[in-house]
Structure formats: structure tokens, C-alpha cells
Design a protein around this motif. Structure first.
Motif, PDB file in Angstrom:
ATOM      1  N   GLU A  34       0.827  -1.201   0.000  1.00 49.12           N
ATOM      2  CA  GLU A  34       0.000   0.000   0.000  1.00 49.12           C
ATOM      3  C   GLU A  34       0.867   1.259   0.000  1.00 49.12           C
ATOM      4  O   GLU A  34       0.598   2.211  -0.724  1.00 49.12           O
ATOM      5  CB  GLU A  34      -0.950   0.018   1.201  1.00 49.12           C
ATOM      6  CG  GLU A  34      -2.129  -0.907   1.064  1.00 49.12           C
ATOM      7  CD  GLU A  34      -2.985  -0.604  -0.161  1.00 49.12           C
ATOM      8  OE1 GLU A  34      -3.351   0.577  -0.372  1.00 49.12           O
ATOM      9  OE2 GLU A  34      -3.268  -1.553  -0.920  1.00 49.12           O
ATOM     10  N   LEU A  35       1.910   1.269   0.817  1.00 54.08           N
ATOM     11  CA  LEU A  35       2.807   2.417   0.860  1.00 54.08           C
ATOM     12  C   LEU A  35       3.524   2.616  -0.478  1.00 54.08           C
ATOM     13  O   LEU A  35       3.705   3.738  -0.939  1.00 54.08           O
ATOM     14  CB  LEU A  35       3.871   2.237   1.956  1.00 54.08           C
ATOM     15  CG  LEU A  35       3.544   2.725   3.357  1.00 54.08           C
ATOM     16  CD1 LEU A  35       4.685   2.407   4.309  1.00 54.08           C
ATOM     17  CD2 LEU A  35       3.273   4.223   3.369  1.00 54.08           C
ATOM     18  N   GLN A  36       3.920   1.525  -1.092  1.00 58.78           N
ATOM     19  CA  GLN A  36       4.697   1.605  -2.325  1.00 58.78           C
ATOM     20  C   GLN A  36       3.851   2.034  -3.521  1.00 58.78           C
ATOM     21  O   GLN A  36       4.405   2.401  -4.553  1.00 58.78           O
ATOM     22  CB  GLN A  36       5.421   0.286  -2.579  1.00 58.78           C
ATOM     23  CG  GLN A  36       6.531   0.061  -1.570  1.00 58.78           C
ATOM     24  CD  GLN A  36       7.137  -1.330  -1.591  1.00 58.78           C
ATOM     25  OE1 GLN A  36       6.549  -2.248  -2.151  1.00 58.78           O
ATOM     26  NE2 GLN A  36       8.281  -1.487  -0.965  1.00 58.78           N
ATOM     27  N   LYS A  37       2.537   2.010  -3.392  1.00 48.65           N
ATOM     28  CA  LYS A  37       1.663   2.477  -4.465  1.00 48.65           C
ATOM     29  C   LYS A  37       1.729   3.998  -4.606  1.00 48.65           C
ATOM     30  O   LYS A  37       1.420   4.537  -5.658  1.00 48.65           O
ATOM     31  CB  LYS A  37       0.209   2.059  -4.204  1.00 48.65           C
ATOM     32  CG  LYS A  37      -0.046   0.593  -4.433  1.00 48.65           C
ATOM     33  CD  LYS A  37      -1.497   0.266  -4.143  1.00 48.65           C
ATOM     34  CE  LYS A  37      -1.764  -1.219  -4.285  1.00 48.65           C
ATOM     35  NZ  LYS A  37      -3.155  -1.548  -3.918  1.00 48.65           N
ATOM     36  N   ARG A  38       2.138   4.670  -3.524  1.00 46.37           N
ATOM     37  CA  ARG A  38       2.235   6.125  -3.554  1.00 46.37           C
ATOM     38  C   ARG A  38       3.523   6.513  -4.269  1.00 46.37           C
ATOM     39  O   ARG A  38       4.556   5.886  -4.102  1.00 46.37           O
ATOM     40  CB  ARG A  38       2.239   6.681  -2.142  1.00 46.37           C
ATOM     41  CG  ARG A  38       0.989   6.305  -1.387  1.00 46.37           C
ATOM     42  CD  ARG A  38       1.053   6.785   0.019  1.00 46.37           C
ATOM     43  NE  ARG A  38      -0.079   6.227   0.757  1.00 46.37           N
ATOM     44  CZ  ARG A  38      -0.208   6.301   2.054  1.00 46.37           C
ATOM     45  NH1 ARG A  38       0.706   6.915   2.772  1.00 46.37           N
ATOM     46  NH2 ARG A  38      -1.254   5.780   2.645  1.00 46.37           N
ATOM     47  N   HIS A  39       3.451   7.580  -5.028  1.00 44.53           N
ATOM     48  CA  HIS A  39       4.631   8.023  -5.776  1.00 44.53           C
ATOM     49  C   HIS A  39       5.626   8.748  -4.875  1.00 44.53           C
ATOM     50  O   HIS A  39       6.830   8.639  -5.057  1.00 44.53           O
ATOM     51  CB  HIS A  39       4.217   8.918  -6.949  1.00 44.53           C
ATOM     52  CG  HIS A  39       3.459   8.168  -7.997  1.00 44.53           C
ATOM     53  ND1 HIS A  39       4.036   7.192  -8.769  1.00 44.53           N
ATOM     54  CD2 HIS A  39       2.168   8.233  -8.385  1.00 44.53           C
ATOM     55  CE1 HIS A  39       3.136   6.689  -9.590  1.00 44.53           C
ATOM     56  NE2 HIS A  39       1.981   7.290  -9.374  1.00 44.53           N
ATOM     57  N   LEU A  41       6.506   9.646  -0.744  1.00 51.50           N
ATOM     58  CA  LEU A  41       6.212   9.384   0.663  1.00 51.50           C
ATOM     59  C   LEU A  41       6.709  10.552   1.508  1.00 51.50           C
ATOM     60  O   LEU A  41       7.772  11.115   1.245  1.00 51.50           O
ATOM     61  CB  LEU A  41       6.899   8.096   1.126  1.00 51.50           C
ATOM     62  CG  LEU A  41       6.476   6.796   0.456  1.00 51.50           C
ATOM     63  CD1 LEU A  41       7.295   5.637   1.001  1.00 51.50           C
ATOM     64  CD2 LEU A  41       5.000   6.532   0.656  1.00 51.50           C
ATOM     65  N   THR A  42       5.944  10.872   2.533  1.00 47.09           N
ATOM     66  CA  THR A  42       6.382  11.889   3.483  1.00 47.09           C
ATOM     67  C   THR A  42       7.529  11.302   4.299  1.00 47.09           C
ATOM     68  O   THR A  42       7.703  10.074   4.338  1.00 47.09           O
ATOM     69  CB  THR A  42       5.236  12.291   4.436  1.00 47.09           C
ATOM     70  OG1 THR A  42       4.929  11.167   5.262  1.00 47.09           O
ATOM     71  CG2 THR A  42       3.998  12.751   3.680  1.00 47.09           C
ATOM     72  N   GLU A  45       6.200   8.673   6.527  1.00 50.18           N
ATOM     73  CA  GLU A  45       5.863   7.437   5.806  1.00 50.18           C
ATOM     74  C   GLU A  45       7.122   6.643   5.458  1.00 50.18           C
ATOM     75  O   GLU A  45       7.104   5.418   5.476  1.00 50.18           O
ATOM     76  CB  GLU A  45       5.062   7.756   4.548  1.00 50.18           C
ATOM     77  CG  GLU A  45       3.649   8.237   4.842  1.00 50.18           C
ATOM     78  CD  GLU A  45       2.934   8.787   3.625  1.00 50.18           C
ATOM     79  OE1 GLU A  45       1.693   8.702   3.603  1.00 50.18           O
ATOM     80  OE2 GLU A  45       3.601   9.313   2.702  1.00 50.18           O
ATOM     81  N   LYS A  49       7.811   2.895   6.447  1.00 49.10           N
ATOM     82  CA  LYS A  49       8.214   1.926   5.419  1.00 49.10           C
ATOM     83  C   LYS A  49       9.454   1.149   5.864  1.00 49.10           C
ATOM     84  O   LYS A  49       9.499  -0.082   5.769  1.00 49.10           O
ATOM     85  CB  LYS A  49       8.480   2.653   4.106  1.00 49.10           C
ATOM     86  CG  LYS A  49       8.950   1.753   2.983  1.00 49.10           C
ATOM     87  CD  LYS A  49       9.247   2.570   1.736  1.00 49.10           C
ATOM     88  CE  LYS A  49      10.028   1.757   0.730  1.00 49.10           C
ATOM     89  NZ  LYS A  49      10.457   2.559  -0.411  1.00 49.10           N
TER      90      LYS A  49
END
Length: 80
Positions: A34-39, A41-42, A45, A49
């Protein structure tokens, strides 16, 4: 000789710790996906991760250790 897959299946059936580790590993994998789907990360995050990756690796190492111990135990019994 038992394959790693065969040993894992036996442990799934007989070892509560193995099942819990495996389920936890799958949950961590899903969270990471789910985290890796974001382009992007803050920073927070990114920290999450890294923590998830470390936890997932630790679970995988423990699963591998349980399989190794099972194999050693099985081989000792076969030798006797």
C-alpha cells in the motif's frame, strides 16, 4: 527428503508460532504494498516503510529458522 514447501505446510498445520509469523509477514507485505503504491512518501511514511521492511525481514528470518530446525530434527530422526 522434504522440500521447504513440504516442511512449511507441516509447520502450518502443527505449529502455532509458524502460522502467526506467516500471517504477520503477509500483513506487513500488504502494508508495504500500500505504501509503495504512492509516488511520493512523506518523511514519516518513509520511517514507517523502513520499520515495516525490518519487521517483515525479521519474520521471514524466523520462518526460515523454524524450517531449518524442523529439517534438522527430521534428518536426525531419519538417521536413527
Amino acid at each position: 527428503m522434504l522440500t521447504e514447501h513440504m516442511i512449511a505446510e507441516r509447520l502450518r498445520q502443527s505449529n502455532h508460532e509458524f502460522r502467526e509469523l506467516e500471517e504477520s509477514h503477509h500483513r506487513l507485505d500488504a502494508e508495504l504494498n500500500e505504501l509503495q503504491k504512492r509516488h511520493v512518501l512523506t518523511p514519516a511514511e518513509e520511517v514507517v516503510k523502513k520499520r515495516l521492511q525490518k519487521e517483515k525481514l525479521a519474520k521471514k528470518d524466523k520462518l526460515a529458522e523454524l524450517i531449518r530446525l524442523y529439517r534438522e530434527h527430521d534428518m536426525q530422526h531419519a538417521a536413527h
